[in-house]
Structure formats: structure tokens, C-alpha cells
Design a protein around this motif. Structure first.
Motif, short mmCIF file in Angstrom:
data_model
loop_
_atom_site.label_atom_id
_atom_site.label_comp_id
_atom_site.label_asym_id
_atom_site.label_seq_id
_atom_site.Cartn_x
_atom_site.Cartn_y
_atom_site.Cartn_z
N SER A 194 5.05 4.92 -6.69
CA SER A 194 3.61 4.71 -6.62
C SER A 194 3.01 4.65 -8.02
O SER A 194 3.71 4.82 -9.03
CB SER A 194 2.97 5.83 -5.80
OG SER A 194 3.14 7.08 -6.45
N ASP A 195 1.70 4.45 -8.06
CA ASP A 195 1.01 4.38 -9.35
C ASP A 195 1.00 5.72 -10.07
O ASP A 195 0.76 5.77 -11.29
CB ASP A 195 -0.43 3.89 -9.14
CG ASP A 195 -0.47 2.49 -8.56
OD1 ASP A 195 0.52 1.76 -8.75
OD2 ASP A 195 -1.48 2.15 -7.91
N LYS A 229 4.58 -2.15 -6.27
CA LYS A 229 5.23 -1.10 -5.49
C LYS A 229 6.65 -1.47 -5.09
O LYS A 229 7.23 -0.84 -4.23
CB LYS A 229 4.41 -0.78 -4.25
CG LYS A 229 3.05 -0.19 -4.54
CD LYS A 229 2.33 0.18 -3.26
CE LYS A 229 0.97 0.81 -3.57
NZ LYS A 229 0.24 1.19 -2.32
N THR A 257 0.49 -2.84 -11.03
CA THR A 257 0.33 -1.96 -9.85
C THR A 257 1.35 -2.32 -8.77
O THR A 257 1.07 -2.20 -7.59
CB THR A 257 -1.09 -2.09 -9.28
OG1 THR A 257 -1.34 -3.47 -8.95
CG2 THR A 257 -2.13 -1.59 -10.26
#
Length: 365
Positions: A53-54, A82, A80
């Protein structure tokens, strides 16, 4: 006819020893002939939204560095994705591995990725303890697992955040040959033992007709290369490691109280001892009774009268006598006659050892 009978009797007497003999190559290895561990940091791409995740920063930084080396300049704050997961890649470099040899690699997630199944490991350098790159790894990750879920339920099989890349490692740097141009070799035993080391030295000396081998300590046997094998170390090792010896081991009893597992070695002996075993079962049942006045009575009060039922059942324990020098089979039969369970047997064996009647080492794990 008599000679034939003598030969048959001699064969029958030696069969038990031959059955226990093992090859030297299965119980010992030469000094320096071993695997070496490799480790590296890499990225797994191509994940179906199950990557880090971020909140995990280092995969984003690693991805930006990879793109910059490929001529693509990006702003790290704009990444960003995933479908990327940061992983640690490990492998074992086998002895005498040559350039181009394929090895298996293990891939393990470092961040909060949900799964790395179906991903592809990017080219990852694998370094040894000295910091040098000995292999590179790349390929599809196989996890033999899945992980799917929604907001209210999920399903998972096996471990989806660790996998393997079969033949994904490629050896780039060879290790030096520790057997080349050597006149003396040291054989290290996997399980150090005085008797086993002596038997190996005797077997080697009988095979090569001379003082070739000598047991320096319980864990090593030094060997001098015979004159007939000068410059042919590999042939000497091949002829030597096929020799068979009977390894010896110290008498030991291993007890695991958590699982009730008991492992007793063949050389365990017990002195004359009497063992008694019985079970005591205590049954307590509370059945309180309520006592109250008769209907429409003007006096009296309601009270609770306690009633306790107690039953004591003591099992018919027996007394078994184990004679001196009893083998492991005789010990087991005698204790089984008492109807003991494995967990009870653990306590009995510990008590026998405490009484000084067991000639063996007891190890509790």
C-alpha cells in the motif's frame, strides 16, 4: 559340506552388521564442501492490486530508482501503484556451482502486500556474506496459494506472501575449488562420535592399504592422498565415499511433553527396576437442594441446603519388573503391560532416570 555350513553361519552372523552399514558420504562431508547462503532485495511486479500500500515507502522509492535507470523520470509523490511488492530474495549456492548453473530462489514479502501470487520478480542481485554478487534472480513467482476476499468475508489457502522461483537464479561468480591440488583432506562427521570416526579411519586404511586416514578428534578424520591418486583427488574421493561403515551413537531418550512424543534409541539399557502405575480419578458433583415452608404457613423461611456427591476411583495400577540389561523392546512391552499412555510413559521414564536405573541421556524438548 561342513565348509558350506560354516560359510552360511558366518553370513548369518554378519548380516545384521551389514544391514546397519551406511556409506561414508551419507554421514560426513569434506571440509569446505558446503552450501553458501545468498540474499538480495528486489521487486515483484504484475500483482492484481495485492501489492504494497501507499503506507509502505521503500517499494515506491525502489520503483522510482528502477524507472530512472531505464530512462524514465517520475516524481515519487505521484506513484500510487498497488501492483508492486518489495521482497527479500534468498538462495543457497551449492558447492562447485559453475557459471550459468540454475538454482532455486525463495521470495518473501517485506511490506503489507496481501499476496505475491502471479507476480514476476525483477532482476535481483544475490550477494554472499562478503558482499560480492554471486548470482542474479528473475522469473515468475509460484506460491501454490490464493487469497481472495470482500468486505465481509475472505478465503485464503496456504501462505500467499512467500513463494519460490524455480530455477530463477543464475550463477555468475564461481567459488574457488577447495579440493584442487591438495595432498591432505579433512572429513567432517555430521554427528561427532569417537567410535564412528575410528571406524571410518579403519575402513579407509583397509581399502587403500596404508596409513592414509587418522581420526584426529570425534568430529574429523584427516586423510593423506595416496601416491596412486596424486593429481586425482576427485577419483580418490569417489572411491573413498562409497565405503560403508556402521555409525555409532550415544544412548539417548528424547521426550516431548507438549505432544507426548517419545523417541528411544537402540542402545538404551535399564538396570533392574520395579515400576508401578495407577490412576486416581476424583469425581465431585454439587447438587444444592432448596428447602422452603409449606404453602400458607405463617412461619419458616426458604433456605438452600448444599449437597455434594464425591466419588473416588483409583485405577488398578500394576507393578512391572524390568530386568537388568533389558533392551528397548523389553522395556516397552513391560510398560505397555501396565496400560500407560505416552504422557504417562514420559513421567515413568523420567522417574527411572532419576532413580539411576537408566543408562542413557534423557533430553526433554
Amino acid at each position: 559340506m561342513i565348509k558350506r555350513i560354516i560359510s552360511i553361519v558366518f553370513l548369518l552372523l554378519t548380516l545384521p552388521q551389514l544391514a546397519l552399514a551406511v556409506r561414508i558420504k551419507d554421514i560426513a562431508s569434506f571440509d569446505g564442501v558446503r552450501e553458501n547462503q545468498l540474499i538480495g532485495y528486489g521487486l515483484v511486479v504484475g500483482l492484481n492490486g495485492t501489492g504494497d500500500s501507499d503506507q509502505t515507502n521503500f517499494p515506491v522509492q525502489s520503483l522510482a530508482n528502477v524507472l530512472e535507470r531505464m530512462g524514465v523520470t517520475v516524481n515519487r509523490n505521484d506513484i500510487t501503484v498497488k501492483n508492486v511488492a518489495a521482497v527479500m530474495v534468498t538462495a543457497n549456492l551449492p558447492p562447485f556451482a559453475k557459471q550459468g548453473t540454475r538454482i532455486d530462489t525463495l521470495v518473501s514479502s517485506m511490506g503489507d502486500a496481501k499476496s505475491i501470487a502471479g507476480g514476476t520478480l525483477l532482476m535481483t542481485p544475490l550477494k554472499g556474506a562478503d558482499g560480492r554478487v554471486y548470482a542474479v534472480a528473475q522469473g515468475g513467482v509460484l506460491t501454490n496459494s490464493f487469497s481472495y476476499g470482500g468486505q465481509a468475508a475472505s478465503a485464503q489457502k496456504n501462505h500467499p506472501t512467500a513463494g519460490r522461483v524455480p530455477n530463477g537464479g543464475l550463477v555468475e561468480l564461481e567459488l574457488p575449488n577447495v579440493l584442487s591440488d591438495r595432498g591432505q583432506l579433512r572429513l567432517n562427521l555430521h554427528q561427532p562420535d569417537f567410535t564412528t570416526a575410528t571406524r571410518i579411519a579403519q575402513a579407509v586404511n583397509e581399502r587403500f592399504k596404508g596409513g592414509v586416514a587418522a581420526a584426529t578428534d570425534p568430529g574429523a578424520v584427516m586423510m593423506n592422498l595416496p601416491e596412486a591418486y596424486k593429481g586425482r583427488v576427485v577419483e580418490f574421493v569417489a572411491d573413498m565415499e562409497r565405503l560403508e561403515v556402521r555409525p555409532d551413537a550415544m544412548a539417548k531418550v528424547v521426550l516431548n511433553e507438549r505432544t507426548g512424543t517419545i523417541v528411544i534409541g537402540d542402545n538404551v539399557r535399564i538396570s533392574t527396576v520395579a515400576v508401578s502405575h495407577g490412576n486416581l480419578t476424583l469425581y465431585i458433583k454439587e447438587t444444592p437442594k432448596v428447602s422452603q415452608p409449606a404453602p400458607f404457613s405463617k412461619t419458616g423461611e426458604t433456605v438452600v441446603v448444599p449437597r455434594t456427591e464425591i466419588k473416588v476411583n483409583e485405577g488398578g495400577g500394576g507393578l512391572a519388573v524390568v530386568k537388568e540389561g533389558a533392551s528397548i523392546g523389553e522395556v516397552v512391552r513391560a510398560l505397555n503391560a501396565l496400560g500407560v499412555t505416552p504422557r504417562d510413559l514420559i513421567g515413568i521414564l523420567q522417574a527411572i532416570k532419576a532413580a539411576g536405573a537408566m543408562q542413557a541421556e534423557v533430553e526433554v524438548i
